[in-house]
Design a protein around this motif. Structure first.
Motif, PDB file in Angstrom:
ATOM      1  N   LEU A 192       0.752  -1.166   0.007  1.00 16.32           N
ATOM      2  CA  LEU A 192      -0.013  -0.118  -0.103  1.00 16.32           C
ATOM      3  C   LEU A 192       0.763   1.301  -0.147  1.00 16.32           C
ATOM      4  O   LEU A 192       0.527   2.307  -0.621  1.00 16.32           O
ATOM      5  CB  LEU A 192      -1.002  -0.008   1.348  1.00 16.32           C
ATOM      6  N   LYS A 193       1.955   1.086   0.778  1.00 17.95           N
ATOM      7  CA  LYS A 193       2.832   2.313   0.640  1.00 17.95           C
ATOM      8  C   LYS A 193       3.427   2.731  -0.678  1.00 17.95           C
ATOM      9  O   LYS A 193       3.640   3.866  -0.709  1.00 17.95           O
ATOM     10  CB  LYS A 193       3.894   2.169   1.640  1.00 17.95           C
ATOM     11  N   SER A 194       3.596   1.732  -1.358  1.00 15.74           N
ATOM     12  CA  SER A 194       4.446   2.061  -2.862  1.00 15.74           C
ATOM     13  C   SER A 194       3.413   1.883  -4.045  1.00 15.74           C
ATOM     14  O   SER A 194       3.750   1.792  -5.079  1.00 15.74           O
ATOM     15  CB  SER A 194       5.732   0.882  -3.007  1.00 15.74           C
ATOM     16  N   ARG A 195       2.124   1.618  -3.611  1.00 13.32           N
ATOM     17  CA  ARG A 195       1.359   1.555  -4.566  1.00 13.32           C
ATOM     18  C   ARG A 195       1.114   2.764  -5.715  1.00 13.32           C
ATOM     19  O   ARG A 195       1.627   3.756  -5.229  1.00 13.32           O
ATOM     20  CB  ARG A 195      -0.209   1.170  -4.214  1.00 13.32           C
ATOM     21  N   THR A 196       0.705   2.157  -7.050  1.00 17.15           N
ATOM     22  CA  THR A 196       0.419   3.239  -8.236  1.00 17.15           C
ATOM     23  C   THR A 196      -0.987   3.146  -8.172  1.00 17.15           C
ATOM     24  O   THR A 196      -1.676   2.311  -7.911  1.00 17.15           O
ATOM     25  CB  THR A 196       1.148   2.926  -9.280  1.00 17.15           C
ATOM     26  N   PRO A 197      -1.414   4.383  -8.566  1.00 26.39           N
ATOM     27  CA  PRO A 197      -3.077   4.504  -8.591  1.00 26.39           C
ATOM     28  C   PRO A 197      -3.339   3.568  -9.593  1.00 26.39           C
ATOM     29  O   PRO A 197      -2.774   3.220 -10.655  1.00 26.39           O
ATOM     30  CB  PRO A 197      -3.574   5.951  -8.990  1.00 26.39           C
ATOM     31  N   VAL A 198      -4.610   3.003  -9.409  1.00 28.41           N
ATOM     32  CA  VAL A 198      -5.053   1.622 -10.218  1.00 28.41           C
ATOM     33  C   VAL A 198      -5.534   2.125 -11.405  1.00 28.41           C
ATOM     34  O   VAL A 198      -5.801   1.418 -12.437  1.00 28.41           O
ATOM     35  CB  VAL A 198      -6.006   0.960  -9.292  1.00 28.41           C
ATOM     36  N   SER A 199      -5.840   3.410 -11.574  1.00 20.54           N
ATOM     37  CA  SER A 199      -6.539   4.043 -12.909  1.00 20.54           C
ATOM     38  C   SER A 199      -6.133   5.487 -12.603  1.00 20.54           C
ATOM     39  O   SER A 199      -5.693   6.166 -11.926  1.00 20.54           O
ATOM     40  CB  SER A 199      -8.161   4.017 -12.748  1.00 20.54           C
ATOM     41  N   ASP A 200      -5.885   5.958 -14.152  1.00 19.20           N
ATOM     42  CA  ASP A 200      -5.417   7.283 -14.427  1.00 19.20           C
ATOM     43  C   ASP A 200      -6.780   8.255 -14.531  1.00 19.20           C
ATOM     44  O   ASP A 200      -6.950   9.550 -14.684  1.00 19.20           O
ATOM     45  CB  ASP A 200      -4.636   7.462 -15.735  1.00 19.20           C
ATOM     46  N   ALA A 201      -8.008   7.553 -14.544  1.00 16.68           N
ATOM     47  CA  ALA A 201      -9.231   8.364 -14.740  1.00 16.68           C
ATOM     48  C   ALA A 201      -9.737   8.772 -13.216  1.00 16.68           C
ATOM     49  O   ALA A 201      -9.944   9.791 -13.088  1.00 16.68           O
ATOM     50  CB  ALA A 201     -10.423   7.502 -15.233  1.00 16.68           C
TER      51      ALA A 201
END
Length: 299
Positions: free
Chosen positions: A175-184
Motif C-alpha cells: 500500500l505504501k508503494s502502490r501506484t493509482p489503479v487508474s488514471d481516470a
C-alpha cells in the motif's frame, strides 16, 4: 441566517484519536448509527495519521456528534490532486436538530482550508446535506464485459490474511508503494481505508501474485461473475495475468474502477445505488471518461 448551535451540556474536542476512551466513543457512535465496527482498525495499523476528528462529547464521554477529515490524494484525469476526505459523520438521535452537525462540518471545512487542500471529497446517501457547502456529485460507473483468456503466471497466487502479522506487513508495504489503479479516478494512497474495508465485506478475498508483486482484492458475484475491486501494485498487471495468477477462467468480469491500466475494456454501467461521490473544489474538474473509486477506498 443559520440557527445558532445548541451545545449545552457538551464539550467540543478535536484531534482526539490518541485518547483511547475518546476513540472508543467514536467506535460506539458509528456502531450505533451505521452498524459498522471501526475498532479493528487499531489492530490493522491504526487510523490514518493525517486524520483530524471534530466532535462534541457529553459529560460521561459519550460522543454526541462527529465528523473527521483526513488527507486523501487522488488522481482525476491523470492529474494528482491534493484532496481531503470527510468521513465518520454522525449525530446521536437525542442531539439531532441542534446544529451540531452543521457546526462540525464547518469546522472540518475550515480546517481543510487552512491545510491547503485543493479539493474535499466524501461519500453520502444524503447529497442535499452537502450541496449548500459547495459539494457536487460526480457520476460513478463500473465496467463489465466478457473475460479475457487467462494467462498463467509463474507462481500461483496465495491468500492473504490481514490478521497474520507477516501478511499485514506485506499489505502495508504494498500500500505504501502502490501506484493509482487508474488514471481516470483513483486514490494515490489510503492504507487505513483499504485495511478496514477488508473487514466490511466478508466475500472480498485478498490474493498475492508473487511474480507480479501485486495484491488483488476480488470476489465472485452473482452468476459466478468475477468482481475485481482493487489492485495494489507498483505496476498494474493486465487483467488476463490477474485471472491466470488466480487460476480462474470466468465468463464475465466486473471491474469496480476504470480499467484503463488493465489492457481490457468493458461496458460502462452507471451505479444505481443511493450513495453518491461528491467533491468540493475551485478547480474545473469533471471526469473525462466513466469511472469510479474502488470500494476498497470507500470512506
Amino acid at each position: 441566517m443559520d440557527k445558532a448551535t445548541d451545545s449545552s451540556g457538551l464539550t467540543f474536542r478535536q484531534d482526539y484519536f490518541a485518547d483511547d476512551k475518546a476513540w472508543s466513543a467514536l467506535v460506539s457512535l458509528l456502531s450505533d448509527t451505521f452498524g459498522i465496527d471501526l475498532d479493528p482498525l487499531k489492530r490493522l495499523g491504526g487510523a490514518d495519521p493525517t486524520s483530524m476528528p471534530f466532535g462534541w462529547f457529553d459529560e460521561s464521554g459519550l460522543l454526541a456528534a462527529n465528523l473527521s477529515a483526513f488527507a486523501m490524494p487522488i488522481v482525476i484525469n491523470g492529474r494528482k490532486i491534493n484532496a481531503a476526505g470527510l468521513q465518520s459523520g454522525a449525530v446521536r438521535p437525542p442531539w439531532r436538530g441542534r446544529g451540531l452537525y452543521r457546526d462540525v462540518t464547518k469546522k472540518a471545512l475550515d480546517w481543510c482550508g487552512t491545510q491547503g487542500f485543493e479539493a474535499i471529497v466524501l461519500y453520502t446517501d444524503k447529497p442535499d446535506l452537502y450541496t449548500p457547502y459547495g459539494f457536487r456529485s460526480l457520476p460513478m460507473h463500473l465496467h463489465a464485459g466478457v473475460a479475457p483468456e487467462p494467462v498463467m503466471g509463474a507462481m500461483p497466487a496465495r491468500t492473504l490474511d490481514p490478521w497474520k502479522p507477516e501478511d499485514l506487513a506485506l499489505l502495508q508495504r504494498a500500500l505504501k508503494s502502490r501506484t493509482p489503479v487508474s488514471d481516470a479516478l483513483a486514490v494515490c494512497e489510503s492504507a487505513a481505508m483499504f485495511l478496514i474495508n477488508t473487514q466490511f465485506d466478508p466475500d472480498v478475498r485478498l490474493s498475492w501474485l508473487e511474480d507480479r508483486q501485486a495484491v488483488v482484492a476480488w470476489k465472485v458475484g452473482d452468476d459466478n461473475t468475477f468482481v475485481l475491486s482493487d489492485v495494489i501494485a507498483e505496476t498494474i498487471p493486465p487483467l488476463e495475468a490477474i485471472l491466470g495468477g488466480l487460476g480462474i477462467a470466468p465468463l464475465v468480469v466486473e471491474v469496480l474502477f476504470s480499467p484503463d491500466k488493465l489492457g481490457w475494456q468493458g461496458e460502462a454501467r452507471a451505479l444505481d445505488g443511493g450513495t453518491q461521490f461528491m467533491i468540493r473544489t475551485d478547480l474545473q474538474i469533471s471526469l473525462d471518461r466513466p469511472a469510479m473509486l474502488s470500494p476498497m477506498a470507500d470512506f
